[in-house]
Scaffold this active site. Structure first.
Site, PDB file in Angstrom:
ATOM      1  N   HIS A   1      17.196 -43.190  32.688  1.00  0.00           N
ATOM      2  CA  HIS A   1      17.993 -42.963  31.714  1.00  0.00           C
ATOM      3  C   HIS A   1      17.769 -44.074  30.781  1.00  0.00           C
ATOM      4  O   HIS A   1      17.094 -45.352  31.132  1.00  0.00           O
ATOM      5  CB  HIS A   1      19.529 -43.150  32.264  1.00  0.00           C
TER       6      HIS A   1
ATOM      7  N   GLU B   1      19.322 -46.359  29.351  1.00  0.00           N
ATOM      8  CA  GLU B   1      19.994 -47.834  29.698  1.00  0.00           C
ATOM      9  C   GLU B   1      19.381 -48.362  30.709  1.00  0.00           C
ATOM     10  O   GLU B   1      18.882 -49.626  30.765  1.00  0.00           O
ATOM     11  CB  GLU B   1      21.694 -47.665  30.020  1.00  0.00           C
TER      12      GLU B   1
ATOM     13  N   CYS C   1      26.511 -43.174  31.569  1.00  0.00           N
ATOM     14  CA  CYS C   1      26.725 -42.532  32.694  1.00  0.00           C
ATOM     15  C   CYS C   1      27.017 -43.211  33.873  1.00  0.00           C
ATOM     16  O   CYS C   1      26.841 -44.617  33.830  1.00  0.00           O
ATOM     17  CB  CYS C   1      25.710 -41.533  33.307  1.00  0.00           C
TER      18      CYS C   1
ATOM     19  N   CYS D   1      24.352 -45.638  35.332  1.00  0.00           N
ATOM     20  CA  CYS D   1      23.829 -46.684  34.244  1.00  0.00           C
ATOM     21  C   CYS D   1      24.932 -47.900  33.984  1.00  0.00           C
ATOM     22  O   CYS D   1      24.685 -49.069  34.147  1.00  0.00           O
ATOM     23  CB  CYS D   1      23.392 -46.097  32.645  1.00  0.00           C
TER      24      CYS D   1
HETATM   25 ZN   LIG Z   1      22.755 -43.308  32.796  1.00  0.00          ZN
END
Ligand SMILES: [Zn+2]
Length: 150
Positions: free
Chosen positions: A50, A52, A80, A83
């Site tokens: 992801h 981040e 999410c 993260c």
């Molecule tokens: Zn994430």
């Protein structure tokens, strides 16, 4: 919208044009962009890819530390739970996001909203089954070893 969020959103838009998901992140240190990331799930078989996570990972590798306290995460989308948890572990105390998890849900990116809702349920009611299996006497206790070393 400030220049950091503009950059995070620009990264997200460019990522979509390259076949990826609409997520970009910028990690700011001392008032400047330190690292960036975009969602790379379309490039690698790595569920932790992801935006981040990649911005955090790059910062930690550059500084050779796991402590990123004082830095600010700008994310084009609300982080999410994975993260967000990584940011807790890294000592990040400020997150600024543009699109909400509800916005992502509406766009067909449903997981974050579903996971946040699942985490609010008691363990027994979550969609992932978790069962504790206690240590038996014939094994060394890693927790005890850790405590003794401190
Ligand atoms: Zn994430």
């Amino acid at each position: 919208m400030d220049r950091f969020m503009r950059r995070a959103v620009e990264l997200a838009a460019n990522n979509v044009k390259e076949g990826g998901q609409p997520f970009g992140a910028v990690l700011v240190k001392d008032g400047d962009i330190f690292t960036e990331g975009v969602n790379e799930l379309h490039k690698h078989y790595d569920i932790s890819g992801h935006a981040e996570m990649l911005a955090l990972r790059r910062a930690q590798q550059q500084l050779k530390t796991n402590d990123l306290s004082g830095m600010i995460m700008y994310a084009s989308g609300e982080p999410c739970p994975m993260c967000l948890s990584a940011m807790y572990f890294a000592g990040i105390e400020q997150i600024i996001y543009c699109a909400s998890v509800e916005d992502a849900y509406e766009a067909g990116l449903e997981k974050s909203k579903i996971i946040y809702e699942d985490l609010q349920k008691p363990k027994e009611a979550r969609s992932i089954s978790m069962k504790q299996m206690p240590l038996t006497n014939e094994q060394e206790d890693p927790m005890k070893l850790w405590q003794e070393r401190r």
